[in-house]
Design an enzyme around this catalytic site. Sequence first.
Site, short mmCIF file in Angstrom:
data_model
loop_
_atom_site.label_atom_id
_atom_site.label_comp_id
_atom_site.label_asym_id
_atom_site.label_seq_id
_atom_site.Cartn_x
_atom_site.Cartn_y
_atom_site.Cartn_z
N GLY A 26 1.02 -1.21 -0.02
CA GLY A 26 -0.06 -0.13 0.05
C GLY A 26 0.85 1.33 0.14
O GLY A 26 1.94 1.05 0.23
N THR A 54 5.06 1.58 5.89
CA THR A 54 3.28 1.19 5.95
C THR A 54 2.76 2.27 6.69
O THR A 54 3.21 2.59 7.93
CB THR A 54 2.90 -0.17 6.34
OG1 THR A 54 1.73 -0.10 6.70
CG2 THR A 54 3.58 -0.48 7.79
P1 FBP Z 1 0.40 -2.00 3.63
O1 FBP Z 1 0.46 -2.88 4.96
O2 FBP Z 1 1.16 -2.74 2.38
O3 FBP Z 1 1.42 -0.82 3.90
O4 FBP Z 1 -0.73 -1.58 3.26
C1 FBP Z 1 -1.57 -0.84 4.28
C2 FBP Z 1 -3.11 -0.65 3.95
O5 FBP Z 1 -3.05 0.88 3.38
C3 FBP Z 1 -4.11 -0.99 4.96
O6 FBP Z 1 -4.04 0.20 6.06
C4 FBP Z 1 -5.14 -1.24 4.19
O7 FBP Z 1 -6.14 -2.20 4.98
C5 FBP Z 1 -4.85 -1.78 2.77
O8 FBP Z 1 -3.58 -1.27 2.61
C6 FBP Z 1 -5.54 -1.54 1.73
O9 FBP Z 1 -5.42 -2.27 0.53
P2 FBP Z 1 -5.35 -1.89 -0.91
O10 FBP Z 1 -4.38 -0.95 -1.07
O11 FBP Z 1 -4.91 -3.03 -1.76
O12 FBP Z 1 -6.66 -1.30 -0.93
#
Ligand code: FBP
Length: 551
Positions: free
Chosen positions: A79, A201
């Site tokens: 993310g 993150t």
């Molecule tokens: P990371 O752990 O990869 O940094 O992503 C965190 C996040 O933003 C979470 O807070 C959220 O649940 C998820 O990604 C959302 O995923 P996507 O970007 O696939 O919609």
Amino acid sequence: MTKSALQIARAAYVPKMPEGLWSNVRLEEGAATSAAGDAEEIKKLFPNTYGMPVVKFVQTDGQPGLENPMNVGVILSGGQAPGGHNVIAGIYDGIKRLHPQSRLFGFILGPAGLIEHNYKELTGDIIDEYRNTGGFDIIGSGRTKLETKEQFDKGLEILKKLDIKALVIIGGDDSNTNACVLAEYYKAINAGVQVIGCPKTIDGDLKNEQIETSFGFDTACKVYSELIGNIERDCNSARKYWHFIKVMGRSASHIALECALQTHPNICIISEEVEAQSLSLDDIVDQIATVVAQRAEKGLNFGTVIIPEGLIEFIPAIKSLIAELNDLLSKTEEFSLVRRSQQREYIIGKLSQENAKIYASLPEKVAKQLALDRDPHGNVQVSMIQTEELLAQMVATRLEEWAKEGKYKGKFATITHFFGYEGRCAAPSNYDADYCYSLGYTASMLIASGKTGYMASVRNTTAPAHEWIAGGIPITMMMNMERRHGEMKPVIQKALVKLDGAPFQYFKSKRDEWAIETDYVYPGPIQYFGPTEVCDQPSKTLQLEQRGKLE
Ligand code: FBP
């Protein structure tokens, strides 16, 4: 690219760096390290990268730079998190300082870019366009897991072709675990490619004794807190709504807790506490309804509730339901043959009696959301589950019951919100701009020092930036064995909210007062220009963790 006024002004910002990186650097090595747990097992699995020392950089008068240029590859994984572009700018400036002919290659759309040989060279012009900006759009990101030998070998082909000496993987706990596996593999086969990780993150759950925080957490929380503060001010003006606000954080509740510390809502649920107390959905509904009723008695028919995105998975009964659903849905072929309209009945028929009862009791929408496809890491896509609506509806029903019993007199109108994507690509705060640039610069120094299997680390970050300490932590040091998809695997421990930690304890000491009184704080937008003590303030979580108090 058309630029906003803020982008133009921020382009001129020069990130602050630890003193240790200001001129030529020398590496200081500490003692040999172990693992966070299951040391013998980790040692066996990582014979080439286990036990390495923690390292830090200090200034030296020695020879500047490298004799030969070095090419480096970079991947953004998972993310988006504010500051990713500055990590890349830091790597670029670092390798150019070491040798002006060094080159940086970015793999497009995450780890998939490495496997599919999809890349672009990141030249000075490109880097300058992205300095101090949010987003990951310089090369994009993706969630492909780098885990098989075939993927590693395919990646090595392109790394060799581009004469890349080292790969920097910017990601969360899973991506850095995979970076470590890749580093071990390349070292074992003598591939001549180093691998360095960077802690990213917004969720804030990649931290431990060695890594103070993951980048992006600071900015994302400041954006959500601005929005929550604005809602609180509206709510305190109109005095007619209860706002149910869900904030991101797939698993840990760090974001919810930080936003609560910044804005003093009436209620903030912390998933880790829910799990520790084995609370049911009903108990949580009761807790919220009780505060609503107490405020109603004082004529305060309004309020704010912060809900962590991952809550649903921490409610023990629902956790067990999700585990059974995961097994059931992994037999995707059979499930995909079931008609959409019959999926709920099919699931109920297959679940154990206890879980079937819970599943059947969930509102249609939530039941459907729990049965959606998992992400590539096998996680339920919690951002798709509308817990904020579920709780708002259930609290309304509870209050109606209490009203009939004469236990509650008040008005209860709700508005729901979900803040996640609003903050993930914001222009990085000074903290994240400085921290990220320093992480990237440190990564380039680790590469030049021949290190592999390390995570770039920058510590002491609640002090002024020149006092920060740059170095590297062996990734194996953060690992232990955990059961994942039915198998024991080496992984970096995910950092959940510690219930005995200073941030939660502070919140706990204040929350009863915040529930009943209206003590909202309106943080306003991130301050990029102005007095350092305002612009450079680290998160409240870090302040409490590192200094034990709030400034
Ligand atoms: P990371 O752990 O990869 O940094 O992503 C965190 C996040 O933003 C979470 O807070 C959220 O649940 C998820 O990604 C959302 O995923 P996507 O970007 O696939 O919609």
